[in-house]
Enzyme design. Structure first.
Site, PDB file in Angstrom:
ATOM      1  N   LYS A   1      54.126 -23.931   7.531  1.00  0.00           N
ATOM      2  CA  LYS A   1      54.760 -22.646   7.156  1.00  0.00           C
ATOM      3  C   LYS A   1      56.260 -22.755   7.408  1.00  0.00           C
ATOM      4  CE  LYS A   1      55.898 -18.936   9.113  1.00  0.00           C
ATOM      5  NZ  LYS A   1      57.169 -18.650   8.384  1.00  0.00           N
TER       6      LYS A   1
ATOM      7  N   GLY B   1      61.343 -23.251  17.044  1.00  0.00           N
ATOM      8  CA  GLY B   1      61.935 -21.929  16.832  1.00  0.00           C
ATOM      9  C   GLY B   1      62.380 -21.338  18.148  1.00  0.00           C
ATOM     10  N   SER B   2      62.359 -20.023  18.213  1.00  0.00           N
ATOM     11  CA  SER B   2      62.912 -19.357  19.396  1.00  0.00           C
ATOM     12  C   SER B   2      61.949 -19.463  20.580  1.00  0.00           C
ATOM     13  CB  SER B   2      63.171 -17.887  19.081  1.00  0.00           C
ATOM     14  OG  SER B   2      61.964 -17.252  18.740  1.00  0.00           O
ATOM     15  N   THR B   3      62.518 -19.408  21.775  1.00  0.00           N
ATOM     16  CA  THR B   3      61.703 -19.486  22.980  1.00  0.00           C
ATOM     17  C   THR B   3      60.741 -18.301  23.062  1.00  0.00           C
ATOM     18  OG1 THR B   3      63.299 -20.843  24.154  1.00  0.00           O
ATOM     19  CG2 THR B   3      61.835 -19.533  25.519  1.00  0.00           C
ATOM     20  N   ASP B   4      61.180 -17.133  22.602  1.00  0.00           N
ATOM     21  CA  ASP B   4      60.292 -15.965  22.674  1.00  0.00           C
ATOM     22  C   ASP B   4      59.035 -16.159  21.836  1.00  0.00           C
ATOM     23  OD1 ASP B   4      61.993 -14.772  24.384  1.00  0.00           O
ATOM     24  OD2 ASP B   4      62.948 -13.467  22.889  1.00  0.00           O
ATOM     25  N   VAL B   5      59.215 -16.647  20.616  1.00  0.00           N
ATOM     26  CA  VAL B   5      58.030 -16.868  19.770  1.00  0.00           C
ATOM     27  C   VAL B   5      57.200 -18.026  20.333  1.00  0.00           C
ATOM     28  CG1 VAL B   5      57.214 -17.497  17.466  1.00  0.00           C
ATOM     29  CG2 VAL B   5      59.057 -15.839  17.710  1.00  0.00           C
ATOM     30  N   GLY B   6      57.863 -19.038  20.871  1.00  0.00           N
ATOM     31  CA  GLY B   6      57.133 -20.147  21.509  1.00  0.00           C
ATOM     32  C   GLY B   6      56.224 -19.632  22.614  1.00  0.00           C
TER      33      GLY B   6
ATOM     34  N   GLU C   1      59.142 -26.872  20.367  1.00  0.00           N
ATOM     35  CA  GLU C   1      60.546 -27.285  20.443  1.00  0.00           C
ATOM     36  C   GLU C   1      61.354 -25.998  20.319  1.00  0.00           C
ATOM     37  OE1 GLU C   1      63.954 -27.768  19.726  1.00  0.00           O
ATOM     38  OE2 GLU C   1      63.609 -28.859  17.858  1.00  0.00           O
TER      39      GLU C   1
ATOM     40  N   CYS D   1      69.555 -26.054  17.634  1.00  0.00           N
ATOM     41  CA  CYS D   1      68.897 -25.827  18.925  1.00  0.00           C
ATOM     42  C   CYS D   1      69.581 -26.594  20.044  1.00  0.00           C
ATOM     43  CB  CYS D   1      67.422 -26.182  18.834  1.00  0.00           C
ATOM     44  SG  CYS D   1      67.144 -27.784  18.104  1.00  0.00           S
TER      45      CYS D   1
ATOM     46  N   GLU E   1      71.155 -18.095  24.357  1.00  0.00           N
ATOM     47  CA  GLU E   1      71.395 -18.902  23.161  1.00  0.00           C
ATOM     48  C   GLU E   1      71.988 -17.997  22.080  1.00  0.00           C
ATOM     49  OE1 GLU E   1      67.876 -20.321  20.967  1.00  0.00           O
ATOM     50  OE2 GLU E   1      68.915 -22.242  20.774  1.00  0.00           O
TER      51      GLU E   1
HETATM   52  P1  NAI Z   1      61.754 -17.432  15.136  1.00  0.00           P
HETATM   53  O1  NAI Z   1      61.324 -18.191  16.309  1.00  0.00           O
HETATM   54  O2  NAI Z   1      61.288 -16.032  14.982  1.00  0.00           O
HETATM   55  O3  NAI Z   1      61.293 -18.186  13.799  1.00  0.00           O
HETATM   56  C1  NAI Z   1      60.898 -19.529  13.709  1.00  0.00           C
HETATM   57  C2  NAI Z   1      59.632 -19.646  12.865  1.00  0.00           C
HETATM   58  O4  NAI Z   1      58.553 -19.003  13.524  1.00  0.00           O
HETATM   59  C3  NAI Z   1      59.715 -18.996  11.497  1.00  0.00           C
HETATM   60  O5  NAI Z   1      59.012 -19.784  10.572  1.00  0.00           O
HETATM   61  C4  NAI Z   1      58.992 -17.669  11.696  1.00  0.00           C
HETATM   62  O6  NAI Z   1      58.454 -17.131  10.533  1.00  0.00           O
HETATM   63  C5  NAI Z   1      57.907 -18.071  12.650  1.00  0.00           C
HETATM   64  N1  NAI Z   1      57.358 -16.980  13.476  1.00  0.00           N
HETATM   65  C6  NAI Z   1      57.972 -15.843  13.880  1.00  0.00           C
HETATM   66  N2  NAI Z   1      57.133 -15.114  14.639  1.00  0.00           N
HETATM   67  C7  NAI Z   1      55.984 -15.819  14.738  1.00  0.00           C
HETATM   68  C8  NAI Z   1      54.750 -15.605  15.417  1.00  0.00           C
HETATM   69  N3  NAI Z   1      54.544 -14.535  16.158  1.00  0.00           N
HETATM   70  N4  NAI Z   1      53.790 -16.534  15.312  1.00  0.00           N
HETATM   71  C9  NAI Z   1      54.002 -17.653  14.597  1.00  0.00           C
HETATM   72  N5  NAI Z   1      55.146 -17.902  13.931  1.00  0.00           N
HETATM   73  C10 NAI Z   1      56.123 -17.006  14.005  1.00  0.00           C
HETATM   74  O7  NAI Z   1      63.318 -17.480  15.057  1.00  0.00           O
HETATM   75  P2  NAI Z   1      64.285 -16.414  14.343  1.00  0.00           P
HETATM   76  O8  NAI Z   1      63.834 -15.018  14.599  1.00  0.00           O
HETATM   77  O9  NAI Z   1      64.417 -16.806  12.947  1.00  0.00           O
HETATM   78  O10 NAI Z   1      65.626 -16.643  15.148  1.00  0.00           O
HETATM   79  C11 NAI Z   1      65.867 -15.930  16.345  1.00  0.00           C
HETATM   80  C12 NAI Z   1      66.552 -16.779  17.345  1.00  0.00           C
HETATM   81  O11 NAI Z   1      65.736 -17.893  17.651  1.00  0.00           O
HETATM   82  C13 NAI Z   1      67.841 -17.417  16.898  1.00  0.00           C
HETATM   83  O12 NAI Z   1      68.913 -16.550  17.052  1.00  0.00           O
HETATM   84  C14 NAI Z   1      67.935 -18.600  17.787  1.00  0.00           C
HETATM   85  O13 NAI Z   1      68.475 -18.215  19.027  1.00  0.00           O
HETATM   86  C15 NAI Z   1      66.505 -19.015  17.972  1.00  0.00           C
HETATM   87  N6  NAI Z   1      66.105 -20.118  17.086  1.00  0.00           N
HETATM   88  C16 NAI Z   1      66.016 -21.348  17.613  1.00  0.00           C
HETATM   89  C17 NAI Z   1      65.690 -22.400  16.809  1.00  0.00           C
HETATM   90  C18 NAI Z   1      65.600 -23.773  17.344  1.00  0.00           C
HETATM   91  O14 NAI Z   1      65.622 -24.729  16.581  1.00  0.00           O
HETATM   92  N7  NAI Z   1      65.445 -23.958  18.623  1.00  0.00           N
HETATM   93  C19 NAI Z   1      65.469 -22.247  15.376  1.00  0.00           C
HETATM   94  C20 NAI Z   1      65.523 -20.891  14.933  1.00  0.00           C
HETATM   95  C21 NAI Z   1      65.857 -19.889  15.775  1.00  0.00           C
END
Ligand code: NAI
Length: 783
Positions: free
Chosen positions: A193, A245-250, A267, A301, A398
């Site tokens: 996804k 992605g974000s630590t919160d979603v992780g 990651e 990241c 971040e």
């Molecule tokens: P995010 O963590 O929400 O999104 C990343 C992926 O996770 C997207 O594909 C999203 O659709 C998916 N996702 C979102 N909620 C989910 C859930 N509950 N279960 C499964 N998948 C889910 O990141 P977002 O909101 O786009 O960015 C927010 C902040 O996160 C950024 O400002 C940045 O600080 C951080 N971030 C860090 C990244 C990294 O590479 N470490 C990459 C993207 C964002």
């Protein structure tokens, strides 16, 4: 505006050098600017809801993609499951051919991929063209090699099954490659996804998968937002989730997968330090900094978002940085002469603006160059922030934008302490001409990647991933392959009698009334009375005969044990593998000297098996080494295994001595310290071990033992923020609880069901891998 050649020579200004968008727009037109999901080798019709995909440089719509529903996820997982059997049995050579073809296809369509990526994400075309896309091709080519070599190089390993992969928007195609290439190489099938903001290059990739005839169902793509991701995470037939992605979603994903047996790699975010010592090549460091924080608008990241600079050169260095910032050009991502493109989405721009404004209100000094940003799209200027405290929001959170926060330090020790003063641990960059200082600081940094006199170097051959709340698991290199395989069970090297306390050794002395000798807890190298003031009776298997009593540990005892283990950690981690091996052999020797006594508690065979385990991990203590990776640069990357830190261990019920030894020995062999909860039903051989530990030179606090009720004690360990990892053997419910609670500080867990746990069937190599994480230290050379 036209300028004469003379004027151009005088100003040395760059003219615009636009890359044509038309081929990519024509590709979108061919698809009617609307896309469904790619499932089972075909495009799935009938989506009800679509998401708009916008160009962040001008806010114009580019296309619409389907919002994936649970039904779409179901269909994709079913397709992947259906394809798994054949794909996993496909010879490595054949899988290698498909991966090689994917690499070639990416190269052949490199320009289309690059333009589409820049349109969709807003990153400068120079970056998508020269970095993202070539690295994508490299990833598939490199992993074609691993597919070819899997049978020879990873004997005893099998693919996991169906892998769910969720990726972010900052490197849409590159993150796809990091996830898909190793998964397919190792014989898994995939449901991917992409991020809702940036799905377009993944759709083009799916088209290529179809074109080269990858068997239907091996690669599936479901577009949509976080709800689609959550449905994939929740699907019961997915064997592993790989998330960036974000630590919160992780953290949410860790909670959602708790107790499900799904493998997980995360990651997550970072707040990576960029450390400049006073003897650094300052011009080189300034260029490095530009790459560290203004690459991809700082939406990286591992962005070097915290500049730590030696106080003696701070003013001079920041002067240079400001001068360089004046020359950075913010503009149309498709212009080959710009340095900084657009921010991916208004929500991200709003987040950056909000954090900077709040920091400014709290006293931070904000500096931005004079040049204006375009106003058509979502842009943010390069920003330097000074006058912030190490604990301030700007220094801790971040920001994920082109915003650099600078702080001074005085000594190398202070630099390391400041660098580590964050909950993250993804990457770090160290600038000094002193090789001793560089390597010493690199070892002291809590980060999965350390770049020496360089930054943002990536290659398929080198593992990338975090320490602490930056997540766990590695992508790239040999270390990344293990995320997509499982070890097949090994045949035990010795066999034990059935683990029943009735079945004790024939020679075991008849049970005599116990001498009143109540062992306490073992904390910091001393026996400590339990805080509760209670003892627990230990019964024989008949449930009647009292074999002895042990202390009934509680929350306070666990906290004390954690404190002791934390205090011991620095010294134990710094000890040599040779030294740790000596201590493990000594433990084996002293256990052997008391064989009869321990056999009376369990069985002679179990004691012998425990001694053998101690020998195995003593042997490995100075042999479980890293690797020197050979990325394509003048230099090398040293992949160094490092201990996870302080690890809690909830031991199995049966085989109480062997269970404890088989888990604690590998952890301490690798330099971790331990708080162990021995078998709840049968803890007496663990408490007998206190004296063996005392006489074997194990430093105080390296092994701590808290007897008592396993699950409540394990829960305290799982919730404790100063515990870095947790190994748990117990019930399905207990496992779910500890995995859920471990999401707090994202501690790494390794869990097993008690009834299926056989300490002798644990592959030693797999156990050791669980006891370490790998730091990649990039070491370029050349004058
Ligand atoms: P995010 O963590 O929400 O999104 C990343 C992926 O996770 C997207 O594909 C999203 O659709 C998916 N996702 C979102 N909620 C989910 C859930 N509950 N279960 C499964 N998948 C889910 O990141 P977002 O909101 O786009 O960015 C927010 C902040 O996160 C950024 O400002 C940045 O600080 C951080 N971030 C860090 C990244 C990294 O590479 N470490 C990459 C993207 C964002």
């Amino acid at each position: 505006m036209t300028s004469s050649v003379v004027e151009l020579f005088e100003t040395m200004a760059w003219g615009p050098a636009p890359e044509a968008a038309e081929p990519a727009l024509a590709w979108l037109d061919q698809h009617g600017r609307q896309f469904g999901h790619f499932v089972g080798g075909a495009w799935r019709p009938g989506a009800e809801q679509f998401l708009n995909v916008l160009n962040p440089a001008n806010r114009q719509p580019l296309a619409q993609v389907a919002q994936g529903t649970p039904d779409d996820v179901e269909a994709a997982v079913a397709a992947a499951r259906g394809a798994f059997g054949d794909w996993s049995r496909t010879p490595g050579h054949v899988r290698a051919r498909y991966l090689y073809a994917l690499a070639r296809q990416v190269q052949k369509h490199a320009r289309l991929f690059a333009v589409l990526e820049s349109l969709d994400n807003g990153k400068p075309i120079r970056e998508s063209r020269d970095l993202d896309v070539p690295l994508v091709a490299r990833h598939f080519a490199y992993h074609a090699g691993w597919a070819q070599l899997m049978a020879d190089e990873l004997p005893g390993y099998a693919p996991l099954g169906v892998v769910g992969q969720i990726i972010p928007w900052n490197f849409p195609l590159l993150m796809l490659a990091w996830k898909v290439a190793p998964a397919l190489a190792m014989g898994n099938t995939v449901v991917l996804k992409p991020a809702e903001f940036t799905p377009l290059t993944a759709l083009l990739f799916a088209e290529i998968v179809q074109r080269i005839g990858v068997p239907a169902g091996v690669f599936n793509l479901v577009t949509g937002d976080g709800r689609t991701g959550a449905a994939l995470v929740a699907h019961p037939d997915v064997d592993k989730i790989a998330f960036t992605g974000s630590t919160d979603v992780g953290r949410e994903i860790r909670q959602a997968t708790a107790g499900t047996e799904k493998r997980l790699s995360l990651e997550l975010g970072g707040k990576s330090p960029f450390v400049v010592f006073d003897d650094a090549d300052l011009d080189g460091a300034v260029e490095g900094l530009v790459d560290a924080i203004w690459f991809n608008q700082g939406q990286v990241c591992c962005a070097g978002s915290r500049l730590l600079v030696a106080e003696s050169i701070e003013a001079h260095f920041l002067d240079k940085v400001r001068r360089r910032m004046q020359t950075l050009r913010v503009g149309d991502p498709l212009d080959k002469a710009i340095d900084i493109g657009a921010i991916v989405a208004p929500s991200q721009l709003e987040r950056i603006t909000r954090l900077v404004t709040a920091g400014q209100a709290a006293g931070a000094e904000v500096w931005q160059p004079d040049a204006a940003c375009p106003v058509d799209g979502w842009f943010y200027p390069p920003t330097l922030i000074t006058n912030v405290g190490p604990a301030s929001e700007l220094a801790q959170v971040e920001i994920f934008g082109p915003v650099l926060v600078s702080m001074p330090f005085r000594t190398p020790g202070e630099a390391v302490a400041l660098a580590n003063n964050t909950r993250y641990g993804l990457a770090a960059s160290v600038w000094t001409q002193d090789i001793d200082q560089a390597l010493d600081v690199a070892r002291g940094l809590q980060a999965g990647t350390v770049w020496l006199n360089s930054t943002n170097l990536f290659d398929a051959s080198c593992g990338f991933g975090g320490y602490r709340e930056s997540g766990y698991g590695r992508e790239g290199g040999r270390e990344g392959l293990y995320e997509y395989v499982r070890h097949l069970p090994v045949s035990p090297s010795v066999s034990l009698p059935a683990p029943s306390r009735d079945g004790r050794d024939a020679q075991m002395p008849e049970l005599v009334p116990p001498i009143d000798r109540t062992p306490k807890l073992y904390i910091g190298g001393k026996q400590a009375r339990p805080d509760s003031g209670y003892s627990r009776l230990v019964y024989a298997a008949d449930g009647q005969t009292v074999l002895g009593e042990v202390g009934d540990g509680n929350r306070k005892d666990v906290r004390n044990a954690v404190e002791a283990a934390r205090t011991a950690l620095a010294g134990w981690t710094a000890s040599t593998g040779y030294n740790r091996a000596q201590i493990l052999y000594y433990l084996a020797e002293n256990l052997s000297a008391r064989l009869d006594e321990f056999a009376g508690r369990t069985s002679a065979a179990e004691v012998e098996a425990s001694i053998e385990r101690l020998f195995v991990f003593a042997a490995y203590a100075d042999k479980f080494e890293g690797q020197v990776h050979a990325p394509p640069l003048r230099g090398a990357a040293l992949a160094v295994p490092e201990p996870i830190g302080l690890v809690g261990v909830a031991c199995p019920t049966a085989q109480p001595l062997l269970g404890l030894v088989a888990l604690v020995a590998p952890l301490i062999a690798m330099g971790n310290t331990v708080v162990a909860i021995p078998s709840e039903a049968d803890p007496l051989s663990a408490t007998d071990l206190y004296q063996v530990l005392d006489t074997s030179d194990v430093p105080a606090g390296v092994v701590n033992i808290v007897t008592g009720a396993r699950d409540p004690l394990a829960q305290v360990l799982a919730e404790h923020d100063d515990v870095d990892g947790l190994w748990y053997v117990g019930t399905a419910d207990g496992r779910r609880r500890v995995e859920h609670a471990s999401a707090g500080n994202l501690k790494r867990t390794w869990t097993h069901l008690d009834e299926r746990f056989d300490p002798l069937a644990l592959p030693a190599e797999e156990t050791l891998r669980q006891a370490v994480h790998t730091k990649n230290i990039w070491l370029p050379w050349g004058a």
